[in-house]
Design an enzyme around this catalytic site. Structure first.
Site, PDB file in Angstrom:
ATOM      1  N   LYS A  63      20.885  10.589  48.329  1.00 53.28           N
ATOM      2  CA  LYS A  63      20.699  12.029  48.146  1.00 53.28           C
ATOM      3  C   LYS A  63      19.492  12.555  48.906  1.00 53.28           C
ATOM      4  CE  LYS A  63      22.905  12.108  43.723  1.00 53.28           C
ATOM      5  NZ  LYS A  63      22.842  12.247  42.315  1.00 53.28           N
ATOM      6  N   ARG A  64      18.511  11.690  49.070  1.00 51.56           N
ATOM      7  CA  ARG A  64      17.310  12.113  49.789  1.00 51.56           C
ATOM      8  C   ARG A  64      17.634  12.602  51.190  1.00 51.56           C
ATOM      9  NH1 ARG A  64      14.536   8.376  51.454  1.00 51.56           N
ATOM     10  NH2 ARG A  64      15.884   6.688  50.778  1.00 51.56           N
TER      11      ARG A  64
END
Ligand code: GLU
Ligand code: ZN
Length: 460
Positions: free
Chosen positions: A242-243
């Site tokens: 997700k980063r």
């Protein structure tokens, strides 16, 4: 002996979106089936009842639909097949390949504590293989009686030969106390019921494979071929997460990517066909094989995805691009009128943008004049420029409205006011579109139309 027809599957757990890694797994499974004239099956592994949601199922189906990865059978839902798992469980039990485990949570914890204290790896110690009698109030789980001796080996189509000694594997749970199968058991039953010949999945499942093979063998079923795809790394070399921004493939839609660009991008993520970078899905399905998948991790490269998107924007149907631009403008509150014709606006800009969102941003001023920042007016709409624009506006009232005559009018005004092209063209761009750079100004004016251009000039 003739080969059985190829059957592949994509088996997502509906606990999130269709992310990039899942989409690539789906694409490879889909393409492999297409390549061999086989079938591609969609199976939803929803046995983690706590974490599975309808929202996630919808998101996954939307993602597949957007990419155009259509399945031939399914979607099958594991939670609708509980009776079948219990039937196979009974068979394993009857044949001595499985047994009930009555260990309580406390008992299992104490067992692991002891193992840790002795410096051993925590594993189930098989105590219920020999346990006699039932334990009041404990609902048992069903465990697989994993062989003690020998090894499990398979020739992974990506990673080569992998061999695991049976003593490394403990007696895994097949059915939980509530009758819901564990991941490994559900997969095994489904893979053989669905006649899967090639299991193409992420390499986070390599450790599960020997367990699944052991269960298949106990059931006397054929073992499919396995191809474990290496993971995808983010641009920074860390595991893609997700980063790294876009988690869901639908985020790429929201960010203005065309599905064919994303597909082409994913196809090259860990697979190659010589130096070919740009190819259609039709071509991909003719080329795709498991021999040219790299065993090492593939790294995500946003620049390359943008480059591909630019390529596909150039070749896309104008009506489609106009539809996409309209949707995006309307979503940001812009009313897109009939004039100027959006397809013509889009034709002016499609070579100059990398995403559909940039295309919508470029088309926006043709329908709603953006606020003119003071620094633009101060800098470009000088008194001298305004005089020249007024003259131009006057000529525009009667000129024939096509690029050549518009260009001639511009030249006349330049000569009359002793201006160079940029000294007239930039103020004009600012005045009609609030931009200092646009495609060729005569082409822009032609597309804008007389009424709009005059309205903008008179509003100065
Ligand atoms: N449901 C598993 C997952 O989403 C995939 C199982 C498999 O492909 O065998 O990771
Ligand atoms: Zn037990």
């Amino acid at each position: 002996m003739s080969q059985p027809p190829v059957r592949t599957r994509f088996a997502p757990s509906p606990t999130g979106f269709l992310h990039i890694g899942g989409a690539r797994t789906a694409l490879f499974s889909w393409a492999f089936a297409r390549r061999h004239g086989g079938k591609f099956i969609l199976r939803v592994e929803d046995t983690d009842v706590e974490r599975s949601t309808q929202v996630s199922i919808d998101a996954i189906l939307d993602g597949m639909g957007w990419l155009g990865l259509s399945w031939d059978e399914g979607p099958f839902f594991q939670m609708q097949r509980l009776a079948r798992y219990s039937e196979v469980a009974q068979q394993l039990l009857a044949e001595g390949h499985a047994y009930w485990c009555y260990c309580t949570r406390e008992e299992l914890e104490a067992m692991r504590e002891g193992q840790r204290a002795r410096g051993e790896k925590p594993r189930y110690d098989e105590r219920c293989r020999h346990r006699t009698g039932h334990h009041e109030g404990v609902k048992p789980v069903l465990r697989f009686r994993n062989p003690h001796d020998g090894a499990v080996a398979w020739d992974d189509l990506v990673k080569g030969r992998i061999e695991i000694a049976n003593r490394e594997l403990d007696d895994l749970v097949l059915l939980r106390a509530d009758g819901v199968p564990t991941y490994n058991f559900g997969v095994v039953v489904d893979d053989f019921d669905m006649g899967i010949t090639h299991v193409i999945r992420g390499d986070d499942h390599v450790n599960n494979t020997p367990r699944q093979i052991n269960i298949l063998r106990a059931l006397g079923q054929p073992v499919p071929q396995y191809a474990h795809l290496s993971m995808i790394l983010g641009p920074d070399g860390q595991k893609l997460s997700k980063r790294h921004g876009a988690v869901s493939v639908m985020q790429y839609d929201a960010d203005g990517f065309l599905p064919e660009a994303v597909l082409n991008y994913l196809a090259r993520l860990g697979w190659s066909h010589g130096d070919d970078e740009i190819f259609s899905m039709e071509q991909f399905c003719q080329w795709f094989d498991l021999d040219h998948i790299t065993a090492s991790a593939a790294q995500f490269n946003t620049e390359k995805l943008l480059w591909l998107n630019q390529h596909y924007l150039r070749g896309a149907d104008l009506g489609r691009l106009a539809g996409e631009a309209r949707k995006r403008m309307e979503a940001s509150g812009v009313t897109v009128g009939v004039q100027p014709a959006l397809e013509r606006v889009v034709a002016l800009y499609r070579d100059r943008v990398a995403t559909l969102n940039e295309l919508a941003d470029a088309a926006h001023p043709f329908y709603a004049m953006p606020h003119l920042p003071e620094e633009l007016t101060d800098r470009h709409l000088t008194p001298a420029a305004r005089v020249a624009l007024a003259d131009l506006a006057h000529r525009f009232e009667t000129v024939e409205w096509q690029a050549q005559s518009l260009s001639a009018a511009l030249k006349e005004v330049m000569a009359a006011h002793k201006l160079k092209m940029p000294q007239l063209a930039i103020p004009l761009r600012v005045a009609v579109l609030a931009q200092t750079q646009t495609p060729s100004i005569d082409a822009v004016l032609e597309v804008m139309g007389r009424d709009l251009v005059l309205a903008r000039l008179s509003a100065l």
